[in-house]
Scaffold this motif. Structure first.
Motif, PDB file in Angstrom:
ATOM      1  N   VAL A 205     -11.129  81.839  71.629  1.00  0.00           N
ATOM      2  CA  VAL A 205     -10.212  83.125  71.276  1.00  0.00           C
ATOM      3  C   VAL A 205     -10.024  83.842  72.601  1.00  0.00           C
ATOM      4  CG1 VAL A 205     -10.182  85.216  69.957  1.00  0.00           C
ATOM      5  CG2 VAL A 205     -11.609  83.123  69.059  1.00  0.00           C
ATOM      6  N   VAL A 206     -10.800  83.959  73.473  1.00  0.00           N
ATOM      7  CA  VAL A 206     -10.393  84.717  74.756  1.00  0.00           C
ATOM      8  C   VAL A 206      -9.551  84.226  75.300  1.00  0.00           C
ATOM      9  CG1 VAL A 206     -11.162  85.670  76.949  1.00  0.00           C
ATOM     10  CG2 VAL A 206     -12.694  85.818  74.677  1.00  0.00           C
ATOM     11  N   GLY A 207      -9.405  82.848  75.494  1.00  0.00           N
ATOM     12  CA  GLY A 207      -8.300  81.946  76.228  1.00  0.00           C
ATOM     13  C   GLY A 207      -7.058  82.173  75.298  1.00  0.00           C
ATOM     14  N   SER A 208      -7.009  82.295  74.135  1.00  0.00           N
ATOM     15  CA  SER A 208      -5.810  82.389  73.370  1.00  0.00           C
ATOM     16  C   SER A 208      -5.176  83.678  73.406  1.00  0.00           C
ATOM     17  CB  SER A 208      -5.845  82.040  71.974  1.00  0.00           C
ATOM     18  OG  SER A 208      -6.698  83.350  71.308  1.00  0.00           O
ATOM     19  N   ASN A 211      -2.302  85.820  77.501  1.00  0.00           N
ATOM     20  CA  ASN A 211      -0.649  86.368  77.781  1.00  0.00           C
ATOM     21  C   ASN A 211      -0.508  87.644  77.321  1.00  0.00           C
ATOM     22  OD1 ASN A 211      -0.474  84.114  79.524  1.00  0.00           O
ATOM     23  ND2 ASN A 211       0.186  82.619  77.628  1.00  0.00           N
ATOM     24  N   GLN A 212      -1.595  88.013  76.430  1.00  0.00           N
ATOM     25  CA  GLN A 212      -1.432  89.382  75.904  1.00  0.00           C
ATOM     26  C   GLN A 212      -2.035  90.509  76.518  1.00  0.00           C
ATOM     27  OE1 GLN A 212      -1.222  89.973  71.481  1.00  0.00           O
ATOM     28  NE2 GLN A 212      -1.414  87.885  71.243  1.00  0.00           N
ATOM     29  N   SER A 213      -1.515  91.844  76.165  1.00  0.00           N
ATOM     30  CA  SER A 213      -2.257  92.959  76.961  1.00  0.00           C
ATOM     31  C   SER A 213      -2.929  93.521  75.879  1.00  0.00           C
ATOM     32  CB  SER A 213      -1.312  93.947  77.606  1.00  0.00           C
ATOM     33  OG  SER A 213      -0.410  93.252  78.548  1.00  0.00           O
ATOM     34  N   PRO A 214      -4.414  94.023  76.218  1.00  0.00           N
ATOM     35  CA  PRO A 214      -4.937  94.708  74.928  1.00  0.00           C
ATOM     36  C   PRO A 214      -4.351  96.029  74.888  1.00  0.00           C
ATOM     37  CG  PRO A 214      -6.057  94.814  77.018  1.00  0.00           C
ATOM     38  CD  PRO A 214      -4.988  93.852  77.434  1.00  0.00           C
ATOM     39  N   LYS A 215      -4.768  96.474  73.578  1.00  0.00           N
ATOM     40  CA  LYS A 215      -3.902  97.701  72.739  1.00  0.00           C
ATOM     41  C   LYS A 215      -4.996  98.932  73.332  1.00  0.00           C
ATOM     42  CE  LYS A 215      -0.604  96.880  70.344  1.00  0.00           C
ATOM     43  NZ  LYS A 215       0.948  97.505  70.362  1.00  0.00           N
ATOM     44  N   TYR A 216      -6.293  98.388  73.647  1.00  0.00           N
ATOM     45  CA  TYR A 216      -7.024  99.634  73.927  1.00  0.00           C
ATOM     46  C   TYR A 216      -8.355  98.866  75.003  1.00  0.00           C
ATOM     47  CZ  TYR A 216     -10.915 102.894  73.960  1.00  0.00           C
ATOM     48  OH  TYR A 216     -12.017 103.795  74.240  1.00  0.00           O
ATOM     49  N   PHE A 220     -18.620 101.001  78.606  1.00  0.00           N
ATOM     50  CA  PHE A 220     -19.422 101.829  78.274  1.00  0.00           C
ATOM     51  C   PHE A 220     -20.763 101.420  78.278  1.00  0.00           C
ATOM     52  CE2 PHE A 220     -17.836  99.756  74.445  1.00  0.00           C
ATOM     53  CZ  PHE A 220     -18.887  99.707  73.569  1.00  0.00           C
ATOM     54  N   THR A 221     -21.631 102.274  78.287  1.00  0.00           N
ATOM     55  CA  THR A 221     -22.926 101.905  78.475  1.00  0.00           C
ATOM     56  C   THR A 221     -23.968 102.339  77.174  1.00  0.00           C
ATOM     57  OG1 THR A 221     -22.912 101.822  80.934  1.00  0.00           O
ATOM     58  CG2 THR A 221     -25.185 102.005  79.830  1.00  0.00           C
ATOM     59  N   ASN A 222     -24.807 101.763  76.501  1.00  0.00           N
ATOM     60  CA  ASN A 222     -25.729 102.147  75.480  1.00  0.00           C
ATOM     61  C   ASN A 222     -27.074 102.202  76.267  1.00  0.00           C
ATOM     62  OD1 ASN A 222     -26.553  99.381  75.321  1.00  0.00           O
ATOM     63  ND2 ASN A 222     -25.280  99.153  73.304  1.00  0.00           N
ATOM     64  N   GLU A 223     -28.157 102.515  75.343  1.00  0.00           N
ATOM     65  CA  GLU A 223     -29.477 102.333  75.905  1.00  0.00           C
ATOM     66  C   GLU A 223     -29.896 101.128  76.344  1.00  0.00           C
ATOM     67  OE1 GLU A 223     -32.342 103.478  72.608  1.00  0.00           O
ATOM     68  OE2 GLU A 223     -30.294 103.507  71.431  1.00  0.00           O
ATOM     69  N   TYR A 224     -29.199  99.801  76.124  1.00  0.00           N
ATOM     70  CA  TYR A 224     -29.700  98.866  76.068  1.00  0.00           C
ATOM     71  C   TYR A 224     -28.814  97.744  77.235  1.00  0.00           C
ATOM     72  CZ  TYR A 224     -32.276  99.707  71.760  1.00  0.00           C
ATOM     73  OH  TYR A 224     -32.885 100.344  70.724  1.00  0.00           O
ATOM     74  N   ASN A 225     -27.512  98.411  77.313  1.00  0.00           N
ATOM     75  CA  ASN A 225     -26.590  97.255  77.949  1.00  0.00           C
ATOM     76  C   ASN A 225     -25.478  98.026  78.404  1.00  0.00           C
ATOM     77  OD1 ASN A 225     -25.799  94.564  78.795  1.00  0.00           O
ATOM     78  ND2 ASN A 225     -26.323  93.843  77.015  1.00  0.00           N
ATOM     79  N   SER A 226     -24.540  97.275  79.336  1.00  0.00           N
ATOM     80  CA  SER A 226     -23.405  97.794  79.804  1.00  0.00           C
ATOM     81  C   SER A 226     -22.287  96.891  79.192  1.00  0.00           C
ATOM     82  CB  SER A 226     -23.203  97.592  81.295  1.00  0.00           C
ATOM     83  OG  SER A 226     -22.060  98.261  81.696  1.00  0.00           O
ATOM     84  N   ILE A 227     -21.303  97.352  78.589  1.00  0.00           N
ATOM     85  CA  ILE A 227     -20.320  96.474  77.941  1.00  0.00           C
ATOM     86  C   ILE A 227     -19.053  96.735  78.176  1.00  0.00           C
ATOM     87  CG2 ILE A 227     -19.728  96.188  75.327  1.00  0.00           C
ATOM     88  CD1 ILE A 227     -22.543  97.656  74.595  1.00  0.00           C
ATOM     89  N   ASN A 228     -18.536  95.825  78.435  1.00  0.00           N
ATOM     90  CA  ASN A 228     -16.942  95.718  78.271  1.00  0.00           C
ATOM     91  C   ASN A 228     -15.954  95.545  77.185  1.00  0.00           C
ATOM     92  OD1 ASN A 228     -14.289  96.030  79.652  1.00  0.00           O
ATOM     93  ND2 ASN A 228     -14.395  93.732  80.322  1.00  0.00           N
ATOM     94  N   TYR A 229     -15.189  96.444  76.704  1.00  0.00           N
ATOM     95  CA  TYR A 229     -14.660  96.334  75.496  1.00  0.00           C
ATOM     96  C   TYR A 229     -13.111  96.133  75.441  1.00  0.00           C
ATOM     97  CZ  TYR A 229     -12.984  97.785  70.696  1.00  0.00           C
ATOM     98  OH  TYR A 229     -12.388  97.684  69.529  1.00  0.00           O
ATOM     99  N   LYS A 230     -12.607  95.283  74.749  1.00  0.00           N
ATOM    100  CA  LYS A 230     -11.159  95.222  74.581  1.00  0.00           C
ATOM    101  C   LYS A 230     -10.587  94.897  73.191  1.00  0.00           C
ATOM    102  CE  LYS A 230     -10.436  93.112  79.203  1.00  0.00           C
ATOM    103  NZ  LYS A 230     -10.068  91.790  79.907  1.00  0.00           N
ATOM    104  N   GLN A 231      -9.693  95.546  72.744  1.00  0.00           N
ATOM    105  CA  GLN A 231      -9.182  95.231  71.311  1.00  0.00           C
ATOM    106  C   GLN A 231      -7.762  94.911  71.544  1.00  0.00           C
ATOM    107  OE1 GLN A 231      -7.810  98.813  68.493  1.00  0.00           O
ATOM    108  NE2 GLN A 231     -10.086  98.822  68.642  1.00  0.00           N
ATOM    109  N   TYR A 232      -7.289  93.905  70.518  1.00  0.00           N
ATOM    110  CA  TYR A 232      -5.965  93.426  70.590  1.00  0.00           C
ATOM    111  C   TYR A 232      -5.351  93.408  69.179  1.00  0.00           C
ATOM    112  CZ  TYR A 232      -7.184  91.011  75.028  1.00  0.00           C
ATOM    113  OH  TYR A 232      -7.450  90.729  76.150  1.00  0.00           O
ATOM    114  N   ILE A 233      -4.166  93.713  69.132  1.00  0.00           N
ATOM    115  CA  ILE A 233      -3.388  93.600  67.784  1.00  0.00           C
ATOM    116  C   ILE A 233      -2.443  92.158  67.896  1.00  0.00           C
ATOM    117  CG2 ILE A 233      -2.028  94.616  65.919  1.00  0.00           C
ATOM    118  CD1 ILE A 233      -4.734  95.741  66.467  1.00  0.00           C
ATOM    119  N   ILE A 234      -2.703  91.214  67.182  1.00  0.00           N
ATOM    120  CA  ILE A 234      -1.741  89.892  67.172  1.00  0.00           C
ATOM    121  C   ILE A 234      -0.752  90.277  66.364  1.00  0.00           C
ATOM    122  CG2 ILE A 234      -3.674  88.759  68.027  1.00  0.00           C
ATOM    123  CD1 ILE A 234      -3.992  87.524  65.402  1.00  0.00           C
ATOM    124  N   ASP A 235       0.391  89.634  66.592  1.00  0.00           N
ATOM    125  CA  ASP A 235       1.701  89.604  65.662  1.00  0.00           C
ATOM    126  C   ASP A 235       1.363  88.575  64.383  1.00  0.00           C
ATOM    127  OD1 ASP A 235       2.828  91.697  66.945  1.00  0.00           O
ATOM    128  OD2 ASP A 235       3.816  90.434  68.455  1.00  0.00           O
TER     129      ASP A 235
END
Length: 235
Positions: A205-208, A211-216, A220-235
């Motif tokens: 899924v990530v590989g597909s 060629n797209q830029s994330p919308k957002y 961020f960090t929670n009490e357990y982990n550091s997280i990199n978040y990306k959100q995409y909207i596909i056509d």
């Protein structure tokens, strides 16, 4: 037990990717038991933090559910009461009867999500996504079926994240009427978002999306982990 360092959540056209600094272990129930007979009293700060977490989780769950079910011709309906109705039990009952009348009139099993909003004066409004009420709808007839006051009906056009659009009406409130109740409710016949943890499928899924830029995106960090978040909207 199993673990993952990436997770994908697919909700219709929306794809969310979570990348974790530390691997997340899952597949067991982590229950911490306190001493027998011990009673823990949360202070006001703890209660507020918990309310904030519950509210954010509810918004996230609703956003994903809406995006997983939205259709091209889905509609957004606002229902108000002519009188200053503040009794939530009465209002919710009238809403349920309204859905039953819609099902009967249109001869369908309506798919919907509904958000409760309290006005400053205490009056109750409903904001409803009607997923499968297709085609042109007679507004006067719809108003008659509601029978309680003003309604507004819109097609959802040009909104790529309908879930987030609807959730803006899901305002944080300490209103006692919502104690022990959900701030939203849905019909039972909805598609659920898909959560993927399998590394091979996640990487595909990530590989597909290369060629797209994330919308957002955010880190961020929670009490357990550091997280990199990306959100995409596909056509």
């Amino acid at each position: 037990l199993a673990s993952y360092d990436k997770k994908v959540i697919i909700s219709g056209k929306q794809i969310e990717i979570y990348e974790y600094k530390e691997s997340v272990i899952y597949g067991y129930s982590d229950i911490k038991k306190g001493s027998r007979g011990r009673q823990t009293v949360a202070n006001d700060e703890d209660k507020e933090i918990n309310r904030e977490k519950v509210f954010k989780r509810a918004r996230t769950n609703l956003r994903r559910l809406i995006n997983a079910n939205i259709e091209v011709d889905s509609k957004f309906l606002t229902l108000t009461f002519r009188d200053n109705v503040t009794d939530l039990d009465f209002a919710n009952n009238e809403f349920k009867k309204f859905i039953k009348r819609l099902n009967y009139h249109f001869n369908i099993k309506l798919k919907y999500s509904c958000v409760i909003e309290f006005q400053k004066r205490g009056a109750i409004h409903y904001h409803v996504v009607l997923y499968n009420l297709n085609g042109k709808v007679d507004l006067n007839k719809l108003s008659d079926i509601w029978g309680h006051g003003f309604i507004k009906l819109n097609r959802i056009k040009g909104v790529d994240n309908v879930g987030a659009y609807v959730c803006k009406y899901m305002t944080k409130t300490d209103d006692k009427r919502l104690e022990g109740r959900k701030m939203y409710f849905n019909s039972r016949n909805l598609n659920k978002p898909t959560e993927i943890k399998d590394p091979e499928t996640v990487n595909a899924v990530v590989g597909s999306l290369q060629n797209q830029s994330p919308k957002y995106e955010n880190t961020f960090t929670n009490e357990y982990n550091s997280i990199n978040y990306k959100q995409y909207i596909i056509d």
